[in-house]
Design a protein around this motif. Structure first.
Motif, PDB file in Angstrom:
ATOM      1  N   ARG A  16       0.244  -2.237   9.584  1.00 13.47           N
ATOM      2  CA  ARG A  16       1.098  -3.220   9.327  1.00 13.47           C
ATOM      3  C   ARG A  16       1.872  -3.287   7.801  1.00 13.47           C
ATOM      4  NH1 ARG A  16      -1.031  -8.902  10.556  1.00 13.47           N
ATOM      5  NH2 ARG A  16       1.147  -9.270  11.132  1.00 13.47           N
ATOM      6  N   MET A  17       1.324  -2.671   6.935  1.00 15.20           N
ATOM      7  CA  MET A  17       1.987  -2.389   5.545  1.00 15.20           C
ATOM      8  C   MET A  17       2.956  -1.390   5.712  1.00 15.20           C
ATOM      9  SD  MET A  17       0.747  -4.329   3.446  1.00 15.20           S
ATOM     10  CE  MET A  17       1.216  -5.703   4.616  1.00 15.20           C
ATOM     11  N   ALA A  18       2.741  -0.342   6.583  1.00 16.59           N
ATOM     12  CA  ALA A  18       3.902   0.672   6.735  1.00 16.59           C
ATOM     13  C   ALA A  18       5.055   0.020   7.480  1.00 16.59           C
ATOM     14  CB  ALA A  18       3.210   1.793   7.896  1.00 16.59           C
ATOM     15  N   GLU A  19       4.955  -1.012   8.482  1.00 17.06           N
ATOM     16  CA  GLU A  19       5.897  -1.756   9.043  1.00 17.06           C
ATOM     17  C   GLU A  19       6.608  -2.520   7.938  1.00 17.06           C
ATOM     18  OE1 GLU A  19       4.049  -3.876  12.277  1.00 17.06           O
ATOM     19  OE2 GLU A  19       4.104  -2.214  13.484  1.00 17.06           O
ATOM     20  N   ILE A  29       1.456   0.305  -2.048  1.00 13.93           N
ATOM     21  CA  ILE A  29       0.164   0.901  -2.543  1.00 13.93           C
ATOM     22  C   ILE A  29      -0.856   0.041  -2.226  1.00 13.93           C
ATOM     23  CG2 ILE A  29      -1.093   1.931  -4.219  1.00 13.93           C
ATOM     24  CD1 ILE A  29       1.583   2.246  -5.931  1.00 13.93           C
ATOM     25  N   ILE A  30      -1.975   0.656  -1.131  1.00 13.06           N
ATOM     26  CA  ILE A  30      -3.135  -0.071  -1.008  1.00 13.06           C
ATOM     27  C   ILE A  30      -4.135   0.343  -1.601  1.00 13.06           C
ATOM     28  CG2 ILE A  30      -4.399  -0.791   0.919  1.00 13.06           C
ATOM     29  CD1 ILE A  30      -2.216  -0.177   2.875  1.00 13.06           C
ATOM     30  N   ILE A  31      -4.723  -0.187  -2.208  1.00 16.31           N
ATOM     31  CA  ILE A  31      -6.199   0.163  -3.000  1.00 16.31           C
ATOM     32  C   ILE A  31      -7.272  -0.494  -2.257  1.00 16.31           C
ATOM     33  CG2 ILE A  31      -7.373   0.016  -5.096  1.00 16.31           C
ATOM     34  CD1 ILE A  31      -4.646  -0.258  -6.446  1.00 16.31           C
ATOM     35  N   PHE A  32      -8.204   0.563  -1.847  1.00 15.39           N
ATOM     36  CA  PHE A  32      -9.569  -0.161  -1.211  1.00 15.39           C
ATOM     37  C   PHE A  32     -10.668   0.227  -2.340  1.00 15.39           C
ATOM     38  CE2 PHE A  32      -7.043   1.253   2.471  1.00 15.39           C
ATOM     39  CZ  PHE A  32      -7.091   0.288   3.147  1.00 15.39           C
ATOM     40  N   ASP A  33     -11.324  -0.575  -2.110  1.00 16.58           N
ATOM     41  CA  ASP A  33     -12.725  -0.608  -3.053  1.00 16.58           C
ATOM     42  C   ASP A  33     -13.798   0.284  -2.513  1.00 16.58           C
ATOM     43  OD1 ASP A  33     -14.460  -1.426  -5.209  1.00 16.58           O
ATOM     44  OD2 ASP A  33     -13.907  -3.444  -5.037  1.00 16.58           O
ATOM     45  N   HIS A  47       1.600   7.004   7.088  1.00 18.13           N
ATOM     46  CA  HIS A  47       2.733   6.363   7.360  1.00 18.13           C
ATOM     47  C   HIS A  47       3.734   5.751   6.369  1.00 18.13           C
ATOM     48  CE1 HIS A  47       1.171   5.906  11.348  1.00 18.13           C
ATOM     49  NE2 HIS A  47       0.045   5.324  11.059  1.00 18.13           N
ATOM     50  N   ASN A  48       3.713   6.896   5.579  1.00 15.40           N
ATOM     51  CA  ASN A  48       4.735   6.583   4.064  1.00 15.40           C
ATOM     52  C   ASN A  48       3.999   5.428   3.206  1.00 15.40           C
ATOM     53  OD1 ASN A  48       6.692   7.653   2.348  1.00 15.40           O
ATOM     54  ND2 ASN A  48       8.477   6.409   3.437  1.00 15.40           N
ATOM     55  N   VAL A  49       2.814   5.177   3.266  1.00 14.86           N
ATOM     56  CA  VAL A  49       2.223   4.226   2.555  1.00 14.86           C
ATOM     57  C   VAL A  49       1.338   4.799   1.501  1.00 14.86           C
ATOM     58  CG1 VAL A  49       0.469   2.259   2.495  1.00 14.86           C
ATOM     59  CG2 VAL A  49       2.530   2.188   4.018  1.00 14.86           C
ATOM     60  N   GLU A  50       1.374   4.536   0.281  1.00 19.61           N
ATOM     61  CA  GLU A  50       0.338   5.167  -0.617  1.00 19.61           C
ATOM     62  C   GLU A  50      -1.156   4.506  -0.405  1.00 19.61           C
ATOM     63  OE1 GLU A  50       1.823   5.967  -4.662  1.00 19.61           O
ATOM     64  OE2 GLU A  50       3.783   5.151  -3.573  1.00 19.61           O
ATOM     65  N   ILE A  51      -2.163   5.446  -0.351  1.00 23.15           N
ATOM     66  CA  ILE A  51      -3.390   4.603  -0.033  1.00 23.15           C
ATOM     67  C   ILE A  51      -4.424   5.020  -1.401  1.00 23.15           C
ATOM     68  CG2 ILE A  51      -5.398   4.353   1.381  1.00 23.15           C
ATOM     69  CD1 ILE A  51      -3.331   4.903   3.686  1.00 23.15           C
TER      70      ILE A  51
END
Length: 149
Positions: A16-19, A29-33, A47-51
């Protein structure tokens, strides 16, 4: 089972964040704990999203604050999506704007609706035949296709 559901939810968020990124053109940029998981910080692009998965003993909030501090001098406007009120105040003090998780969800849903409408419009414009036909001739061909006379 719980771990699989978490992985599925994480994958769906990334999609969804890629869309969202594709539609807005903004860097996402998505940051996971992962502070309770042994190991070093992991970064990847999907998907061109930084994780980013935080390193051991580092919370996502700490990583977000660090990232906001690193990026704030670059003449960019930073938006952080979090519903944690304390974190909202901290990132606001660092010069970033905050967006609640609910606000982000509504924005993403609106983008989904725009994309769906755009796809339907494109499909509606596409001719059914490569040869331009009048409505009358198209109706005759459709009857033939269905085996009617």
């Amino acid at each position: 089972m719980k771990r699989k559901k978490l992985a599925d939810a994480r994958d769906r968020l990334i999609e969804r964040m890629a869309e969202y990124k594709a539609h807005t053109g903004w860097r996402v940029i998505i940051i996971f704990d992962a502070h309770l998981v042994p190991g070093i910080e992991k970064k990847k692009r999907h998907h061109n999203v930084e994780i980013v998965f935080t390193r051991e003993k580092e919370t996502a909030d700490e990583r977000i604050e660090k990232l906001v501090s690193e990026l704030k001098g670059r003449r960019v406007q930073i938006h952080v999506a979090t519903s944690d009120l304390t974190e909202q105040w901290v990132i606001f003090a660092h010069g970033a704007l905050r967006k609640s998780a609910r606000e982000l969800e509504l924005e993403v849903n609106k983008i989904d609706d725009l994309i769906t409408a755009k796809v339907k419009a494109i499909q509606g414009q596409r001719p059914l035949s490569k040869i331009p036909l009048t409505d009358e001739v198209a109706e005759i061909f459709e009857k033939w296709r269905r085996g009617m006379k």
